[in-house]
Design an enzyme around this catalytic site. Structure first.
Site, PDB file in Angstrom:
ATOM      1  N   ARG A   1      -0.839  33.131  24.048  1.00 19.13           N
ATOM      2  CA  ARG A   1       0.455  33.816  23.987  1.00 19.13           C
ATOM      3  C   ARG A   1       1.581  32.802  24.175  1.00 19.13           C
ATOM      4  O   ARG A   1       2.151  32.663  25.259  1.00 19.13           O
ATOM      5  CB  ARG A   1       0.520  34.911  25.065  1.00 19.13           C
TER       6      ARG A   1
ATOM      7  N   GLN B   1       3.479  33.719  17.784  1.00 19.69           N
ATOM      8  CA  GLN B   1       3.958  35.093  17.657  1.00 19.69           C
ATOM      9  C   GLN B   1       3.668  35.695  16.290  1.00 19.69           C
ATOM     10  O   GLN B   1       3.273  36.858  16.188  1.00 19.69           O
ATOM     11  CB  GLN B   1       5.458  35.155  17.956  1.00 19.69           C
TER      12      GLN B   1
ATOM     13  N   ASP C   1       0.056  36.850  16.136  1.00 22.68           N
ATOM     14  CA  ASP C   1      -0.420  37.619  17.290  1.00 22.68           C
ATOM     15  C   ASP C   1      -0.795  39.043  16.885  1.00 22.68           C
ATOM     16  O   ASP C   1       0.032  39.959  16.886  1.00 22.68           O
ATOM     17  CB  ASP C   1       0.668  37.634  18.368  1.00 22.68           C
TER      18      ASP C   1
ATOM     19  N   SER D   1      -0.388  41.917  19.549  1.00 22.83           N
ATOM     20  CA  SER D   1       0.973  42.440  19.679  1.00 22.83           C
ATOM     21  C   SER D   1       1.347  43.346  18.514  1.00 22.83           C
ATOM     22  O   SER D   1       1.950  44.408  18.703  1.00 22.83           O
ATOM     23  CB  SER D   1       1.980  41.287  19.791  1.00 22.83           C
TER      24      SER D   1
ATOM     25  N   TYR E   1       0.116  37.556  29.586  1.00 19.95           N
ATOM     26  CA  TYR E   1      -0.586  38.773  29.983  1.00 19.95           C
ATOM     27  C   TYR E   1      -0.353  39.023  31.470  1.00 19.95           C
ATOM     28  O   TYR E   1      -0.216  38.096  32.261  1.00 19.95           O
ATOM     29  CB  TYR E   1      -2.100  38.655  29.745  1.00 19.95           C
TER      30      TYR E   1
END
Length: 379
Positions: A124, A129, A132, A135, A231
């Site tokens: 992360r 991003q 991901d 997410s 997390y």
């Protein structure tokens, strides 16, 4: 030229696909050949013709020769062991591999000499991003959880002023301010509810309040958890007990509770007890997104709605599968973002010095790299 295979997902209830016509076009532009099993995209709204129009070869489901020739298998969830064994030694499998304590998967990868990347283990960090997948899928789950709650609730979400009088807005309590929780906040606010958020990390207060919700301050203890790698860390039993006591009064006044608190690879914390449910009013709704990990709420059942003394408990597992078109589109873009840097001039190679690759590569040519995840305690 890397040969990609997009299979029909075999997990019951799985409606997503690992590639869309747009991402097939992108992979072909990177020098890959792409085969798509017939009907693989139908459940998510992508027809075979759309794939063939972008240059993909349509193949029969389970065609042995296609599987044996594939260099990279893109999946949402891992195929059965017998299917993975059809791949040639050194082939790469990329998907949500459910790696935690998955000794059976480790055995298959070892015996078949396969490489595998588990998207659950993607670090992360900011650079990750766009790749991901957790997410992108959690965002959908948070959105859909509120729609389920609003449909099941016995009252309006927004405040309404009518000739018959004023209707007060629903009170929604969201447990967990991760990606799913924040999307649930945004969706509930758009529907006009008053939203409260509980999270073990004080640092998320600013994000919560920027979306128009009210943050429930964590209880004052000496062992407040923070976060690691993006997390939430596992909270202590003492902290969770204090938090549950704090939540009880909030839930007694709530119309809806959305549970999103999860810790990767571990049982979800039990945040709503039977005693707390007893205090909720008949007609209230609880949606538990952590139900597949044991549940944040007592008595929730995966994929079912339980009527408990008038309180509706919705086991909200696999909610991205209920929005399969956009869930597939986002997931497929995640895969492109992860794999595009590995493909240059029609050649494919994994850079083990890249922290994104190294973080989620659980096996390489049959050698297990993440035994700490797949078979913890084995050694």
């Amino acid at each position: 030229m890397p040969r990609l295979l997009i299979p029909v997902e075999s997990t019951p209830g799985e409606t997503r696909i690992a590639a869309t016509p747009d991402t097939v076009k992108k992979f072909i532009s990177l020098g890959c050949s792409v085969s798509v099993e017939r009907g693989a995209g139908v459940a998510s709204g992508y027809l075979d013709a759309a794939y063939s129009d972008q240059g993909a070869a349509l193949v029969a489901v389970g065609d042995t020769s296609t599987w044996s020739q594939a260099d990279i298998l893109l999946c949402v969830q891992p195929p059965p062991s017998e299917n993975l064994r059809r791949l040639h030694q050194g082939a790469l499998v990329v998907g949500l591999m459910a790696p935690y304590a998955n000794a059976a998967l480790a055995t298959t990868l070892e015996q078949a000499g396969l490489s595998a990347m588990a998207l659950e283990l993607l670090p992360r960090i900011s650079r990750a991003q766009s790749a991901d997948a957790l997410s992108s899928q959690a965002n959908i789950a948070g959105y859909k959880s509120v729609l389920l709650a609003s449909s099941a609730l016995d009252r309006y979400f927004p405040m309404l002023m009518t000739a018959a009088g004023t209707v007060q807005p629903a009170k929604v309590v969201i447990l967990g301010a991760g990606v799913a929780g924040l999307q649930a906040v945004a969706t509930a606010r758009r529907l006009g509810a008053v939203v409260y958020v509980s999270d073990i990390r004080p640092a998320v207060k600013e994000q919560v309040e920027s979306l128009g919700a009210r943050f429930i301050e964590p209880p004052e203890t000496d062992d407040k958890p923070a976060e690691s790698g993006g997390y939430a860390k596992q909270a202590s039993d003492a902290f969770l007990a204090a938090q549950r006591q704090q939540l009880s009064d909030q839930l007694a006044e709530a119309d809806v509770a959305i549970c999103t608190a999860q810790v990767p690879g571990r049982r979800a914390p039990r945040l709503i007890s039977e005693d707390m449910l007893d205090r909720m009013r008949p007609g209230a709704v609880v949606v538990d997104l952590a139900v597949a990990q044991g549940g944040n709420c007592a008595e929730t059942v995966p994929g079912q709605t339980v009527d408990r003394k008038g309180v509706k408990l919705i086991g909200g597992n696999d909610l991205p599968c209920t929005v399969p078109n956009h869930a597939s589109a986002l997931y497929a873009r995640n895969l492109v973002a992860l794999l595009e840097p590995t493909m240059k001039d029609g050649q494919f190679s994994l850079d083990l010095d890249d922290e994104l690759i190294a973080g989620c590569l659980i096996a390489q040519d049959g050698s297990i790299r993440r035994g700490d995840v797949l078979t913890p305690g084995a050694n």
